[in-house]
Write a protein that holds these residues in place. Structure first.
Motif, PDB file in Angstrom:
ATOM      1  N   UNK A 161       8.284  49.652  37.049  1.00  0.00           N
ATOM      2  CA  UNK A 161       9.378  50.745  36.874  1.00  0.00           C
ATOM      3  C   UNK A 161       8.682  52.165  35.906  1.00  0.00           C
ATOM      4  N   UNK A 162       8.644  51.761  34.875  1.00  0.00           N
ATOM      5  CA  UNK A 162       7.989  53.224  34.093  1.00  0.00           C
ATOM      6  C   UNK A 162       7.150  54.084  34.994  1.00  0.00           C
ATOM      7  N   UNK A 163       6.253  52.991  36.206  1.00  0.00           N
ATOM      8  CA  UNK A 163       4.998  53.947  36.680  1.00  0.00           C
ATOM      9  C   UNK A 163       6.079  54.768  37.721  1.00  0.00           C
ATOM     10  N   UNK A 164       6.945  54.384  38.063  1.00  0.00           N
ATOM     11  CA  UNK A 164       7.679  55.418  39.499  1.00  0.00           C
ATOM     12  C   UNK A 164       8.187  56.208  38.854  1.00  0.00           C
ATOM     13  N   UNK A 165       8.474  56.200  37.398  1.00  0.00           N
ATOM     14  CA  UNK A 165      10.033  57.365  36.845  1.00  0.00           C
ATOM     15  C   UNK A 165       7.973  58.391  36.528  1.00  0.00           C
ATOM     16  N   UNK A 166       6.856  58.154  36.492  1.00  0.00           N
ATOM     17  CA  UNK A 166       6.218  59.006  35.629  1.00  0.00           C
ATOM     18  C   UNK A 166       5.656  59.553  36.432  1.00  0.00           C
ATOM     19  N   UNK A 171      10.403  61.344  34.840  1.00  0.00           N
ATOM     20  CA  UNK A 171      10.143  61.078  33.810  1.00  0.00           C
ATOM     21  C   UNK A 171       9.959  62.629  33.487  1.00  0.00           C
ATOM     22  N   UNK A 172       8.930  63.635  33.786  1.00  0.00           N
ATOM     23  CA  UNK A 172       8.721  64.306  32.980  1.00  0.00           C
ATOM     24  C   UNK A 172      10.354  65.848  32.898  1.00  0.00           C
ATOM     25  N   UNK A 185      17.325  55.873  31.544  1.00  0.00           N
ATOM     26  CA  UNK A 185      17.916  55.099  31.431  1.00  0.00           C
ATOM     27  C   UNK A 185      18.001  54.129  32.076  1.00  0.00           C
ATOM     28  N   UNK A 186      17.511  53.356  32.790  1.00  0.00           N
ATOM     29  CA  UNK A 186      17.630  52.396  33.677  1.00  0.00           C
ATOM     30  C   UNK A 186      16.641  51.849  34.868  1.00  0.00           C
ATOM     31  N   UNK A 187      16.560  51.256  35.129  1.00  0.00           N
ATOM     32  CA  UNK A 187      15.046  51.264  36.310  1.00  0.00           C
ATOM     33  C   UNK A 187      15.125  51.442  37.981  1.00  0.00           C
ATOM     34  N   UNK A 188      15.788  52.928  37.225  1.00  0.00           N
ATOM     35  CA  UNK A 188      15.799  53.441  38.936  1.00  0.00           C
ATOM     36  C   UNK A 188      14.940  53.419  39.725  1.00  0.00           C
ATOM     37  N   UNK A 189      13.478  53.076  39.051  1.00  0.00           N
ATOM     38  CA  UNK A 189      11.576  53.084  39.919  1.00  0.00           C
ATOM     39  C   UNK A 189      12.118  51.777  41.473  1.00  0.00           C
ATOM     40  N   UNK A 190      13.116  50.449  39.964  1.00  0.00           N
ATOM     41  CA  UNK A 190      12.865  49.647  41.345  1.00  0.00           C
ATOM     42  C   UNK A 190      13.740  50.108  42.228  1.00  0.00           C
TER      43      UNK A 190
END
Length: 418
Positions: A161-166, A171-172, A185-190
């Motif tokens: 998930x953090x990969x998708x946000x980044x 994320x930026x 603050x949630x797994x928004x990418x997933x």
């Protein structure tokens, strides 16, 4: 003969007794794990599809080990897992064995959709890629969720998930201007990928219903997150502006954000001239609306004016009231909402009225978790069955879809295929 649905108590029920949601009759093989994929399949299951959760017999979905747990961690009853796998049937299958590969192909002939979230190329290495499976079922909708999609130079990279946000830019943009960026603050990418996967799956099924062939639904976490960045892309492509963290502020709309009050914070979005005038009236100072420094929406959009003239007025007004009092005052007139904790949301009467907290069986308990946000007037989601145990419905599914006997299942289990 159609498969039985799981009932709200977790036991199987006959098709005649089963809730007939709008997707009744749709059969889905869910070979995903964790969230990006299981959530997509759960949404379909909530709406009546028969979703078959497929897990490796010796390496099941490791979300089963995620907290919180009911009856203690050793019991292995994960509320996290249940929240994303309710209303599904469960089978075990080892797709690395020849018998398991053959069995998956037999199941594919009988279903409408397969959802997977492996890294692109994994299913092909197993000899079970789309081009192989479509030979078994030309109408198969093959929904594939991955970090970067099935095409492009980064398609084979691992992702969370953090990969998708980044990689998607979100994320930026998140956090405060004077601090490093912060993940959402949630797994928004997933979650976003699962939502788009559900939409894409239904769109592809519509093609099949109209006489067309099945196809691949290719969903990327990076793509999904990028599409959630509001005006960041067009700000860059038209003005060369790079979106940066703004805290709780909007890029250009003001006042529109977080404001402190007596017992916490509220969101206030009264930026239009109409809402600004009504707000001034509500707090007994209608003359403020006529102040020539802040009497138009354009003037209030100015960041310096918003910070030095508008915000102090609002903070003075809000500081003497609680969140509940401000919401009561605003009522149906002013766009103001308490910034609620999850505890406050779960106990919110409006959330209850919307049936967004539902009881789902987990072991001997009923656990409250989020409900189904898609509200259909004639065919709503009405029941929420437990998540399956690993291989719980092997006899039911393999018997119905593959015609296997108890002896066949015993042999396959001995061979490590199921």
């Amino acid at each position: 003969m159609p498969l039985d649905f799981p009932s709200a108590t977790g036991t199987s029920c006959t098709p005649a007794d089963a809730p007939r949601g709008p997707l009744a009759g749709l059969k889905v093989l869910d070979i995903t794990r964790v969230v990006a994929g299981p959530y997509c399949a759960m949404l379909l299951a909530d709406l009546g599809a028969t979703v078959i959760k497929v897990e490796h017999p010796d390496d099941p979905d490791y979300a089963r080990t995620f907290p919180p747990f009911v009856a203690g961690e050793d019991a292995g009853l994960s509320a996290f897992f249940t929240q994303f796998n309710r209303n599904k049937l469960g089978i075990s299958l080892n797709m690395k064995t020849e018998e398991g590969k053959a069995l998956l192909k037999r199941l594919v002939r009988e279903v409408d959709v397969l959802v997977e979230n492996f890294r692109p190329g994994t299913m092909e290495k197993l000899g079970l890629g789309y081009e192989v499976l479509r030979l078994e079922n030309p109408k198969l909708v093959y929904t594939a969720i991955s970090g970067f999609g099935r095409t492009g130079p980064n398609s084979s990279r691992p992702a969370f998930d953090n990969t998708g946000q980044a990689a998607g830019g979100l994320w930026s943009m998140n956090g405060y201007a004077d601090r490093p960026p912060v993940r959402v603050g949630t797994i928004i990418g997933d979650l976003a990928a699962s939502l788009y996967a559900a939409i894409g799956t239904l769109a592809a099924l519509r093609v099949v219903e109209k006489g067309g062939e099945g196809q691949v639904v290719d969903i990327s976490q990076q793509d999904s997150v990028l599409s959630l960045t509001e005006n960041a892309v067009v700000r860059y492509t038209t003005k060369g502006e790079v979106a940066t963290p703004l805290g709780s502020e909007h890029p250009f709309v003001r006042p529109y954000g977080q404001f402190p009050c007596k017992d916490g914070y509220v969101f206030f979005g009264g930026y239009t001239d109409k809402f600004w005038r009504l707000t001034c009236q509500m707090f007994g100072e209608p003359e403020v609306a006529a102040d020539p420094a802040i009497d138009t929406m354009e003037k209030r959009f100015d960041p310096v004016v918003a910070e030095t003239r508008v915000r102090p007025i609002l903070e003075r007004w809000f500081s003497t009231y609680t969140k509940a009092e401000l919401e009561e005052m605003a009522g149906d007139t002013i766009p103001l909402s308490a910034i609620k904790t999850i505890a406050e949301v779960v106990e919110d009467p409006h959330i209850a009225a919307r049936e967004m907290i539902v009881n789902v069986p987990l072991g001997a308990e009923m656990v409250r978790m989020f409900g189904q946000p898609v509200k259909l007037s004639a065919t709503p989601a009405t029941t929420f069955a437990k998540a399956p145990d690993v291989g719980e419905h092997n006899a039911l599914v393999y018997g119905d879809l593959a015609g296997l006997s108890a002896e066949d299942l015993a042999r396959l289990a001995d061979q490590g295929a199921i």
